[in-house]
Design a protein around this motif. Structure first.
Motif, PDB file in Angstrom:
ATOM      1  N   GLU A 169     -53.177   9.558  16.637  1.00  5.14           N
ATOM      2  CA  GLU A 169     -53.060  11.023  16.591  1.00  5.14           C
ATOM      3  C   GLU A 169     -52.009  11.525  17.561  1.00  5.14           C
ATOM      4  O   GLU A 169     -51.250  12.441  17.236  1.00  5.14           O
ATOM      5  CB  GLU A 169     -54.413  11.671  16.882  1.00  5.14           C
ATOM      6  N   TRP A 170     -51.925  10.940  18.766  1.00  7.29           N
ATOM      7  CA  TRP A 170     -50.846  11.347  19.675  1.00  7.29           C
ATOM      8  C   TRP A 170     -49.493  11.045  19.042  1.00  7.29           C
ATOM      9  O   TRP A 170     -48.536  11.803  19.216  1.00  7.29           O
ATOM     10  CB  TRP A 170     -50.969  10.626  21.017  1.00  7.29           C
ATOM     11  N   ALA A 171     -49.404   9.950  18.311  1.00  8.82           N
ATOM     12  CA  ALA A 171     -48.131   9.591  17.684  1.00  8.82           C
ATOM     13  C   ALA A 171     -47.644  10.666  16.723  1.00  8.82           C
ATOM     14  O   ALA A 171     -46.439  10.852  16.550  1.00  8.82           O
ATOM     15  CB  ALA A 171     -48.269   8.244  16.962  1.00  8.82           C
ATOM     16  N   THR A 172     -48.552  11.410  16.103  1.00 12.92           N
ATOM     17  CA  THR A 172     -48.132  12.441  15.148  1.00 12.92           C
ATOM     18  C   THR A 172     -47.363  13.567  15.821  1.00 12.92           C
ATOM     19  O   THR A 172     -46.552  14.231  15.176  1.00 12.92           O
ATOM     20  CB  THR A 172     -49.342  13.039  14.400  1.00 12.92           C
ATOM     21  N   TRP A 173     -47.613  13.809  17.109  1.00 13.96           N
ATOM     22  CA  TRP A 173     -46.877  14.849  17.828  1.00 13.96           C
ATOM     23  C   TRP A 173     -45.385  14.524  17.906  1.00 13.96           C
ATOM     24  O   TRP A 173     -44.552  15.421  18.039  1.00 13.96           O
ATOM     25  CB  TRP A 173     -47.441  15.028  19.237  1.00 13.96           C
ATOM     26  N   GLN A 196     -41.478   5.526  24.501  1.00 14.99           N
ATOM     27  CA  GLN A 196     -40.732   4.303  24.250  1.00 14.99           C
ATOM     28  C   GLN A 196     -41.734   3.170  24.064  1.00 14.99           C
ATOM     29  O   GLN A 196     -42.867   3.276  24.514  1.00 14.99           O
ATOM     30  CB  GLN A 196     -39.813   3.979  25.438  1.00 14.99           C
ATOM     31  N   PRO A 197     -41.333   2.079  23.436  1.00  9.18           N
ATOM     32  CA  PRO A 197     -42.242   0.930  23.375  1.00  9.18           C
ATOM     33  C   PRO A 197     -42.630   0.426  24.758  1.00  9.18           C
ATOM     34  O   PRO A 197     -43.713  -0.109  24.960  1.00  9.18           O
ATOM     35  CB  PRO A 197     -41.439  -0.122  22.605  1.00  9.18           C
ATOM     36  N   PHE A 198     -41.696   0.606  25.732  1.00 11.22           N
ATOM     37  CA  PHE A 198     -41.982   0.335  27.135  1.00 11.22           C
ATOM     38  C   PHE A 198     -41.481   1.530  27.932  1.00 11.22           C
ATOM     39  O   PHE A 198     -40.285   1.698  28.142  1.00 11.22           O
ATOM     40  CB  PHE A 198     -41.294  -0.952  27.602  1.00 11.22           C
ATOM     41  N   PHE A 219     -50.554   0.498  26.178  1.00  8.23           N
ATOM     42  CA  PHE A 219     -50.722   1.783  25.486  1.00  8.23           C
ATOM     43  C   PHE A 219     -49.407   2.272  24.897  1.00  8.23           C
ATOM     44  O   PHE A 219     -49.394   2.933  23.858  1.00  8.23           O
ATOM     45  CB  PHE A 219     -51.305   2.845  26.428  1.00  8.23           C
ATOM     46  N   ASP A 220     -48.274   1.962  25.554  1.00 10.80           N
ATOM     47  CA  ASP A 220     -46.973   2.355  25.005  1.00 10.80           C
ATOM     48  C   ASP A 220     -46.792   1.769  23.612  1.00 10.80           C
ATOM     49  O   ASP A 220     -46.403   2.455  22.664  1.00 10.80           O
ATOM     50  CB  ASP A 220     -45.835   1.848  25.900  1.00 10.80           C
ATOM     51  N   TRP A 224     -46.501   3.535  19.998  1.00 10.13           N
ATOM     52  CA  TRP A 224     -45.185   3.439  19.375  1.00 10.13           C
ATOM     53  C   TRP A 224     -45.241   2.825  17.987  1.00 10.13           C
ATOM     54  O   TRP A 224     -44.435   3.155  17.118  1.00 10.13           O
ATOM     55  CB  TRP A 224     -44.213   2.651  20.257  1.00 10.13           C
ATOM     56  N   LYS A 225     -46.186   1.947  17.725  1.00  7.42           N
ATOM     57  CA  LYS A 225     -46.281   1.322  16.411  1.00  7.42           C
ATOM     58  C   LYS A 225     -46.472   2.352  15.298  1.00  7.42           C
ATOM     59  O   LYS A 225     -46.088   2.105  14.148  1.00  7.42           O
ATOM     60  CB  LYS A 225     -47.413   0.304  16.402  1.00  7.42           C
TER      61      LYS A 225
END
Length: 427
Positions: A169-173, A196-198, A219-220, A224-225
């Motif tokens: 859900e955070w990724a949708t932002w 970032q992935p890192f 968590f990054d 990121w995935k």
């Protein structure tokens, strides 16, 4: 160019059967629109999908941006995605979020309208990239968010279910603004300045093990995935923290960690954001200009850490029409890009040979040695020893296709060389 800005090219230590060939001088600047100071800036032309972008804001009416594009840089459209300039920030999404957020399902009802409106009024520049600047603080521990009852506990009674949904859900932002940009501008090349992935870490990464990198930034990668399928490239923030040699290894570590994580997913290219000032907690406050030896390093190290492009950022409000260059080190920066341009085609079709992790070299205060294998044309190598004095000379052994070649580093300057079986060409 003054002695202060001259680059001391390294000299190879060679056996009697090895010939040293020096590369021809880089091309001169083309005829460009008149801009103060740019007659001393060298033009460059990168090949092999390597690129350099100009994202420097100044109040000089765009004259420096026009000169930058003429000299070889490519344009950037940067979007303050959550801002509400037309509404005088009354519906600023960052302001709605506040300082710490543990509930990603709490989107404002105006989220989509504000983001889409900003996209509509800020079209991409032809031939450039589109960058969404989305930076806000959120709870990076899913367990803490679950304990804090960020959402209805009945919805996710098991933590494992909550954790997976939390990161998605955070990724949708971040992903939705990219999705909506692509709907509006189908050919846009889009990335995000923010996650970032890192993600950016403190200097403690010098002492990290491989296990530390995997665990402390898990968590990054989890978030990121869910973002990666939407973007065309990954932005890595590679601003130098200070004038110490450590800074060079600091950015190398961040870039290579993002590069290797990207390689585990889709292989999206890494674009490293650079600044010709040292990084401070508030970008609106003027910080010192980067020292010359680190300008040279920050230009080359990203490409030899896995990045395919650098993006020069800046926000120079003090620059007015008729003022000289925004940065006095710009001639050195572009001269170094011009050196790179002579081997950029080789790098583009070569592959980066895995080397010792940058943070290990940092911890042990050893030189940075990085190599591209370019097939029948040999290797392209970078050697920098920032730990020694400017008057010192040292030698590093470079492995190329099963053979060892000694390359010399003069002071803190960068040795950039093409190595083949019968010659070393310095660039």
């Amino acid at each position: 160019m003054s002695g202060f800005l001259k680059i001391g090219l390294a000299v190879a230590v060679l056996s009697t059967w090895l010939t040293v060939v020096h590369a021809p001088q880089a091309r001169s600047a083309p005829q460009c629109p008149a801009a103060p100071g740019w007659d001393h800036v060298q033009a460059f032309k990168l090949e092999g999908e390597l690129k350099a972008y100009w994202n420097v804001y100044d109040s000089g009416g765009g004259i420096h941006a026009a000169a930058a594009l003429c000299h070889g840089f490519l344009p950037v459209t940067i979007q303050n995605t959550f801002a509400d300039y037309p509404g005088q920030q009354r519906k600023n999404i960052d302001a709605f979020l506040g300082k710490l957020n543990a509930n990603p399902w709490r989107k404002p009802d105006f989220f989509e309208r504000i983001v889409r409106r900003n996209i509509d009024i800020n079209p991409p520049s032809p031939g450039g990239i589109y960058v969404h600047d989305i930076e806000f603080v959120f709870q990076r521990s899913a367990l803490k968010a679950w304990i804090f009852n960020a959402i209805d506990g009945q919805r996710f009674p098991l933590f494992a279910e909550f954790e997976d949904a939390y990161w998605k859900e955070w990724a949708t932002w971040f992903a939705l603004p990219v999705k909506w940009t692509r709907e509006r501008y189908k050919d846009a090349v889009i990335g995000i300045f923010g996650p970032q992935p890192f993600s950016k870490e403190t200097a403690k990464i010098r002492d990290y093990t491989a296990k530390d990198f995997a665990e402390k930034h898990s968590f990054d990668l989890k978030m990121w995935k869910s973002i990666d399928p939407y973007v065309d490239f990954i932005v890595t923030e590679a601003y130098l923290p200070d004038a110490k040699p450590d800074s060079m290894f600091y950015i190398a570590t961040h870039i290579e960690q993002n590069y290797y994580r990207s390689e585990q997913m889709s292989g999206k290219p890494i674009f490293a954001y650079l600044w010709l000032r040292y990084y401070g907690p508030d970008w609106r406050q003027t910080t010192p200009l980067v020292d010359p030896y680190l300008v040279e390093a920050m230009t080359l190290v990203p490409y030899f850490s896995g990045a395919r492009a650098v993006v020069l950022w800046g926000h120079e409000l003090a620059v007015k029409p008729g003022d000289p260059l925004p940065y006095s080190q710009l001639p050195l920066f572009t001269h170094t890009l011009s050196r790179l341009s002579s081997v950029s085609g080789l790098i583009g079709r070569g592959h980066l040979v895995p080397g010792e992790p940058a943070n290990v070299l940092w911890r042990e205060k050893r030189p940075l040695v990085r190599v591209f294998d370019v097939g029948k044309e040999g290797c392209v190598a970078l050697v920098i020893n920032p730990w020694q004095a400017e008057s010192d000379v040292s030698t590093a052994n470079v492995e190329c296709q099963g053979r060892t070649y000694p390359l010399t580093a003069n002071g803190r300057h960068a040795t950039l060389a093409q190595i083949s079986s019968d010659a070393i060409t310095l660039h």
